[in-house]
Scaffold this active site. Structure first.
Site, PDB file in Angstrom:
ATOM      1  N   SER A   1      13.972  -0.953  -0.651  1.00  0.00           N
ATOM      2  CA  SER A   1      13.714   0.321  -1.320  1.00  0.00           C
ATOM      3  C   SER A   1      12.781   0.119  -2.506  1.00  0.00           C
ATOM      4  O   SER A   1      12.556  -0.980  -2.938  1.00  0.00           O
ATOM      5  CB  SER A   1      15.000   0.974  -1.763  1.00  0.00           C
ATOM      6  OG  SER A   1      15.526   0.293  -2.875  1.00  0.00           O
TER       7      SER A   1
ATOM      8  N   THR B   1      -1.977  -4.350  -9.234  1.00  0.00           N
ATOM      9  CA  THR B   1      -0.599  -4.327  -8.752  1.00  0.00           C
ATOM     10  C   THR B   1      -0.570  -5.232  -7.514  1.00  0.00           C
ATOM     11  O   THR B   1      -0.421  -6.436  -7.661  1.00  0.00           O
ATOM     12  CB  THR B   1      -0.095  -2.909  -8.448  1.00  0.00           C
ATOM     13  OG1 THR B   1      -1.080  -2.229  -7.669  1.00  0.00           O
ATOM     14  CG2 THR B   1       0.171  -2.142  -9.734  1.00  0.00           C
TER      15      THR B   1
ATOM     16  N   THR C   1      -2.442   4.639  -7.384  1.00  0.00           N
ATOM     17  CA  THR C   1      -3.611   4.238  -6.624  1.00  0.00           C
ATOM     18  C   THR C   1      -4.803   3.720  -7.408  1.00  0.00           C
ATOM     19  O   THR C   1      -4.895   2.565  -7.727  1.00  0.00           O
ATOM     20  CB  THR C   1      -4.067   5.396  -5.732  1.00  0.00           C
ATOM     21  OG1 THR C   1      -2.931   6.007  -5.167  1.00  0.00           O
ATOM     22  CG2 THR C   1      -4.991   4.921  -4.644  1.00  0.00           C
TER      23      THR C   1
ATOM     24  N   ASN D   1       3.922  -0.795   4.021  1.00  0.00           N
ATOM     25  CA  ASN D   1       4.402   0.501   3.557  1.00  0.00           C
ATOM     26  C   ASN D   1       5.693   0.964   4.199  1.00  0.00           C
ATOM     27  O   ASN D   1       6.299   1.919   3.740  1.00  0.00           O
ATOM     28  CB  ASN D   1       3.319   1.561   3.786  1.00  0.00           C
ATOM     29  CG  ASN D   1       2.167   1.341   2.830  1.00  0.00           C
ATOM     30  OD1 ASN D   1       2.350   1.377   1.626  1.00  0.00           O
ATOM     31  ND2 ASN D   1       1.003   1.067   3.368  1.00  0.00           N
TER      32      ASN D   1
ATOM     33  N   LYS E   1      -8.842  -0.879  -9.971  1.00  0.00           N
ATOM     34  CA  LYS E   1      -7.731  -1.402  -9.187  1.00  0.00           C
ATOM     35  C   LYS E   1      -7.387  -0.401  -8.103  1.00  0.00           C
ATOM     36  O   LYS E   1      -7.661   0.788  -8.229  1.00  0.00           O
ATOM     37  CB  LYS E   1      -6.511  -1.691 -10.071  1.00  0.00           C
ATOM     38  CG  LYS E   1      -5.874  -0.508 -10.698  1.00  0.00           C
ATOM     39  CD  LYS E   1      -4.830   0.219  -9.832  1.00  0.00           C
ATOM     40  CE  LYS E   1      -3.794  -0.709  -9.275  1.00  0.00           C
ATOM     41  NZ  LYS E   1      -2.911   0.057  -8.321  1.00  0.00           N
TER      42      LYS E   1
ATOM     43  N   GLU F   1      -4.944  -1.850   2.189  1.00  0.00           N
ATOM     44  CA  GLU F   1      -3.771  -2.568   2.663  1.00  0.00           C
ATOM     45  C   GLU F   1      -3.824  -2.942   4.123  1.00  0.00           C
ATOM     46  O   GLU F   1      -3.941  -2.082   4.989  1.00  0.00           O
ATOM     47  CB  GLU F   1      -2.522  -1.737   2.417  1.00  0.00           C
ATOM     48  CG  GLU F   1      -2.146  -1.767   0.980  1.00  0.00           C
ATOM     49  CD  GLU F   1      -1.266  -0.607   0.598  1.00  0.00           C
ATOM     50  OE1 GLU F   1      -0.951   0.218   1.465  1.00  0.00           O
ATOM     51  OE2 GLU F   1      -0.907  -0.538  -0.575  1.00  0.00           O
TER      52      GLU F   1
END
Lengths: 387, 387
Positions: free
Chosen positions: B387, B142, B179, B382, B168, B261
């Site tokens: 949205s 992703t 996740t 995050n 991933k 991240e």
């Protein structure tokens, strides 16, 4: 603001900070009933180790608080400095050191600046006055952006009982700073055993419901002293008194949450319908502490999937498709799926304060947590390159 | 890279992402032994609910994975879409739907784009080839910044056994993304019961030791398939095989942590000397997930007080003054107090990878966690206003 039977003062002892009050003292005119609750951390600061048994004795005279050094992880020297601090104040007041509780907030691992403290004690004792409570409230601040005080009163047989409190803290606020200190004073005439029950119940539904980043410190404590100077009897007034104390504690806790580092929003996570009180707490806390939920709060992102993710891993048992969620009065999620109110939900999340109401529909237990969002400023404040 | 007995493929079905592979398929030539471990979240995604009992059956033919929609919190329609997806693939392969496990990653609460999926199945099946494993690895991405694969092999009676894996994920990576997915393939000839034990032990010491933000998803899963095509017998080779599998899993887990991240640092928290295995895990995880510790990692701030704070609240029992801490080979804290090596410690913390070794000296249990720092980018990613 004054509470009958108490005097207080604060001075700039320059323990670490320069030219700002960093040493505060509260003294009751006569022996006061007291109680305390303290951090459960295995790494308890020296002042916590000093104060806890004294709180359990139920009676004492004074509280000395300092900011700048937390006196945590300071070994035998830290313990000795606690005794010395209490002896210095005791000599100034004419009472034994065991009638003095201590609280500290500041850098972990550094010794208290004892020469500066010793030099400041005479001036501190001389400055004691009934109007000194707000000065004390300022002396315990570290990077709080405002002094946190609250007051309440209640009617009892024979008169009025007053309650005042102050607190400091939010997230561990800068390298090595400790967290939450709370001090509540009252002129009620009340037995120590009753104070113990009240402080535990009060802490549980106020300070223990605030989470900024899930981190609790080595120094957290809440102390409650009752001077008895209101000369009122107990009896039917006990519930009214508890309400007044809880009001003050909840007010202080709310101020702490609002002052969360870098926080831009104050969110109440109201968890209902859990299968047990333990699960209610787990679910509420997990949602309130989830970094992904808190960054969504920061971004004003009406992202209920993240709330489900947090609930799902909390340990609470429930049917995901029985869950309802509301943001203020907007019915956001019904029966586990989107309720088609995303625009209204997003509008709520742009407010600086709102309630996230979650009903697990798995029982009758509930729990409320106060939390704030995770912002860039939190990272800046805590990720600073300066050591 | 190829594993005997398997074919794989990926296509751009445009389920949500445009023009990038988002649908992947792994097929074993004949019935394979398999095992799976899945998220413990109460809010399990539909593909997890579908796959878990099939994994427990011990044998199957194929795994279909998609990115774009997580198929979580999607109700009965989501469950029906799982069945339909498996039926579509089953029809293309000539096997029952119950021989096909499913995995999804993407937005929670949205239905899988079934028209696009149905349209893509024939092309997907036609593209199957022994060399398609890396394509599959890309289809599950992703916002991963790189495809994560790893391989190993071991000698067994009669020949060589190969192991390949892909994974991933990192933190829940953007609004509503799920996740951690992991897929490990081998040509070993091994019984399902043995695979079950291996996958649990392997997950526990690899993927379950990675924490980016403490948040686990509705979709996490790890699947292990063994084609048997290596035609080697078991026996003394089992330990060698386990080592090869664990090597692949630990390698993938490390890549996940590294891709956290906004992460700029990969830190191994090596916790030793705990009084029990449970406490070792509690202590390691609490340190590895503490926002204040992780922001200190980001800032390169050699702030051991925060580590003590995390240890102190972890639930592990220990004497604070027996604790030693090392940063790589720098003796940072000895017997609970500073060891006077701040400059060297800070230098270690400027590196992009290092080990924080903590010895509680309270027992003999240990636990290692991989974590990364909390940076501004984590908040940006995050806390985005979109949205």
């Amino acid at each position: 603001m004054a509470i009958k039977g108490f005097k207080a003062a604060a001075v700039a002892a320059n323990l670490r900070y320069k030219d700002r009050p960093d040493l505060g003292l509260i003294v009751s005119d006569g022996p006061a009933a007291w109680a305390g609750v303290f951090t459960q951390s295995v790494c308890q600061a020296a002042p916590v180790i000093w104060s806890r048994p004294l709180a359990n004795k139920g009676r004492g005279r004074a509280i000395l608080a300092n900011s700048g050094q937390a006196n945590a992880q300071t070994g035998r020297e830290g313990d000795a400095n606690c005794l010395r601090s209490a002896e210095l104040i005791g000599a100034a007041l004419g009472c034994p050191p065991e009638e003095i509780m201590l609280a500290s907030t500041g850098i972990i691992g550094q010794q208290v600046n004892m020469p500066a403290l010793a030099e400041a004690v005479p001036g501190l004792a001389a400055a004691l006055s009934p109007g000194g409570l707000d000065d004390f409230a300022r002396a315990i601040m570290t990077t709080d952006t405002f002094a946190k005080t609250a007051a309440s009163e209640c009617a009892c047989d024979g008169g009025t009982v007053s309650v005042w409190g102050c607190a400091k803290g939010s997230g561990m606020i800068a390298p090595n700073m400790a967290t939450m200190l709370g001090f509540v004073l009252t002129d009620a005439n009340i037995a120590p055993e009753l104070l113990r029950g009240i402080i535990r119940e009060g802490a549980d539904m106020s300070f223990n419901r605030v989470t900024v980043d899930g981190d609790t410190s080595t120094n957290d404590c809440l102390m409650l002293m009752a001077s008895g100077a209101a000369l009122v009897t107990g009896g039917p007034a006990l519930e009214a008194f508890k309400t007044a104390v809880f009001t003050v504690m909840r007010n202080l806790a709310r101020q702490i949450a609002k002052d969360g580092e870098g926080a831009t929003k104050l969110v109440t996570v109201r968890l209902r319908g859990a299968a047990s009180p333990e699960e209610a707490l787990l679910a509420a806390r997990t949602v309130a502490e989830s970094p992904l939920v808190k960054t969504a709060f920061f971004g004003g992102d009406a992202n209920w999937g993240r709330v489900f993710m947090a609930l799902g891993r909390s340990g609470a048992r429930f049917d995901p498709y029985a869950v309802n969620m509301d943001l203020d009065d907007v019915p956001w999620v019904r029966n586990g799926i989107d309720n088609g109110r995303e625009e209204a939900a997003s509008a709520v999340m742009q407010k600086t304060e709102y309630v996230l109401d979650i009903n697990l529909n798995a029982g009758t237990s509930g729990c409320e947590m106060l939390t704030c969002d995770f912002s860039h400023e939190y990272v800046s404040i805590n990720g600073d390159y300066r050591s």
